[in-house]
Design a protein around this motif. Structure first.
Motif, mmCIF file in Angstrom:
data_model
loop_
_atom_site.group_PDB
_atom_site.id
_atom_site.type_symbol
_atom_site.label_atom_id
_atom_site.label_comp_id
_atom_site.label_asym_id
_atom_site.label_seq_id
_atom_site.Cartn_x
_atom_site.Cartn_y
_atom_site.Cartn_z
ATOM 1 N N ALA A 198 0.842 -1.200 0.000
ATOM 2 C CA ALA A 198 0.000 0.000 0.000
ATOM 3 C C ALA A 198 0.873 1.244 0.000
ATOM 4 N N ALA A 199 0.530 2.206 -0.853
ATOM 5 C CA ALA A 199 1.300 3.445 -0.957
ATOM 6 C C ALA A 199 0.745 4.534 -0.043
ATOM 7 N N GLU A 200 -0.436 4.287 0.525
ATOM 8 C CA GLU A 200 -1.054 5.304 1.376
ATOM 9 C C GLU A 200 -1.643 4.666 2.632
ATOM 10 N N PHE A 201 -1.777 5.494 3.677
ATOM 11 C CA PHE A 201 -2.513 5.087 4.871
ATOM 12 C C PHE A 201 -3.454 6.227 5.246
ATOM 13 N N GLY A 219 8.772 7.416 3.189
ATOM 14 C CA GLY A 219 9.533 8.187 4.170
ATOM 15 C C GLY A 219 8.964 8.141 5.579
ATOM 16 N N THR A 220 7.970 7.275 5.836
ATOM 17 C CA THR A 220 7.394 7.159 7.181
ATOM 18 C C THR A 220 7.571 5.725 7.692
ATOM 19 N N GLN A 241 1.776 9.662 14.722
ATOM 20 C CA GLN A 241 0.819 8.588 14.438
ATOM 21 C C GLN A 241 1.152 7.321 15.227
ATOM 22 N N LEU A 242 2.454 7.034 15.388
ATOM 23 C CA LEU A 242 2.841 5.860 16.186
ATOM 24 C C LEU A 242 2.574 6.103 17.663
ATOM 25 N N ARG A 246 0.446 3.910 20.204
ATOM 26 C CA ARG A 246 1.489 3.202 20.979
ATOM 27 C C ARG A 246 2.145 2.101 20.154
ATOM 28 N N GLY A 247 2.224 2.343 18.865
ATOM 29 C CA GLY A 247 2.746 1.341 17.937
ATOM 30 C C GLY A 247 1.857 1.400 16.698
ATOM 31 N N TYR A 248 1.868 0.343 15.903
ATOM 32 C CA TYR A 248 1.012 0.343 14.710
ATOM 33 C C TYR A 248 -0.436 0.040 15.091
#
Ligand code: BGC
Length: 335
Positions: A198-201, A219-220, A241-242, A246-248
């Motif tokens: 995936a190129a986006e979130f 870059g993220t 965002q992390l 607290r993580g993904y």
């Protein structure tokens, strides 16, 4: 027989096996995957799905949806509110200010009806049904949902969800198995290598509700287009965002819309055991949650505690909060 609910309702377990040493156990409570045994590179089997040894564990309020079918609406709905055909509906708030995974009594906490168990020449399957009444957890329309699990001779576990409704409603069904390819209770999954094409979130606010934007992963820490260890960037303190999760704990955009034929949405390789998990889905989003809130207070079937990062969930679904996000498409189901 997997035990009895407090009101006496029986919970059943169905074991699916193939002749390559793979075993999947599904229980009627929450139409959950309770156990998945697969051989490692040396042929030694281990249970790679987090869970509990008995029904008692699943009934506890702190069960974090181990193996569950989540519904009616997997993931979050902002403030538990949405508007459909001019009516505004209020769902139970059970995650900060938001509604998570269908509310306080979601599909994960219901006893599903066992419809069929089949043993074919090259597959074994089980089909379950749950009828959610009109108004259940605030959702409109009586929804009849089925979940079918099929294990085949190619070591594929197919999960097929279907639903029909008596009135317009919203639906987002997903499976919430936590995986640890080295074996449940074996420790952290941070060494397992993940690829998400995936190129986006979809970035989120502090309560994990999407802002409505699509952000490039480039870059993220969210760039998993080339396989990398789950733990490689998980401590990157520059990523707000992390910190929020607290993580993904976020949704990747596999495509902007659902597709007809399931395609690869994630691949995980465990260098220790040699096990590989490939996930295919027809859904547009993939939520990857790295088990951040596991805190050592739950004990798995082999007697080991689950600590932060002790398992990960990959949840194919529509994007979180779709009913309130005009750019995210639709989660509406009509009669
Ligand atoms: C959510 C997490 C949550 C977990 C267990 C995931 O799908 O995104 O925030 O902690 O489920 O409840």
């Amino acid at each position: 027989d997997f035990g009895k609910m407090p009101d006496g309702t029986e919970v059943q377990a169905v074991t699916l096996r193939n002749d390559r040493g793979v075993m999947v156990r599904v229980i009627t409570y929450g139409a959950r995957v309770q156990e998945v045994v697969t051989p490692d590179r040396n042929g030694h089997g281990a249970d790679i799905a987090l869970g509990f040894a008995s029904l008692q564990g699943y009934l506890g309020r702190s069960d974090p949806y181990f193996g569950a079918t989540v519904g009616r609406f997997a993931n979050r709905i902002a403030r538990g509110r949405f508007t459909l055909d001019g009516h505004t509906y209020q769902l139970p708030i059970n995650d900060g200010p938001n509604s998570l995974h269908g509310g306080t009594m979601g599909f994960d906490r219901r006893v599903w009806t066992l419809l069929t168990v089949k043993q074919g020449p090259s597959f074994a399957s089980v089909r379950l049904r749950y009828v959610s009444p009109d108004g259940d957890q605030g959702y409109p329309g009586a929804l009849t949902a089925t979940a079918t699990y099929t294990l085949d001779d190619h070591d594929r576990l197919h999960i097929d969800y279907r639903a029909t409704t008596t009135a317009p409603t919203i639906v987002n069904l997903s499976n919430h198995t936590y995986w640890n390819l080295s074996g449940e209770g074996s420790g952290s999954v941070t060494h397992e290598r993940l690829m998400i094409p995936a190129a986006e979130f979809t970035p989120v606010d502090a309560t994990l509700i999407p802002t409505g934007a699509f952000s490039p992963v480039a870059g993220t820490p969210f760039d998993f287009r080339q396989p990398k260890a789950i733990g490689r960037d998980i401590r990157d303190g520059r990523s707000q965002q992390l910190l929020f999760g607290r993580g993904y704990d976020i949704n990747w955009v596999i495509s902007r819309h659902a597709v007809a034929v399931p395609r690869l949405v994630a691949r995980v390789v465990d260098p220790r055991s040699g096990r590989v998990l490939e996930l295919a889905s027809n859904q547009p989003g993939l939520h990857f949650y790295s088990g951040n809130f596991l805190d050592g207070s739950l004990v798995g079937p082999a007697g080991h505690t689950y600590r932060q990062g002790g398992g990960f969930a990959l949840e194919p679904q529509v994007f979180p909060d779709t009913p309130n996000q005009p750019a995210f498409g639709s989660a509406i189901l009509r009669p």
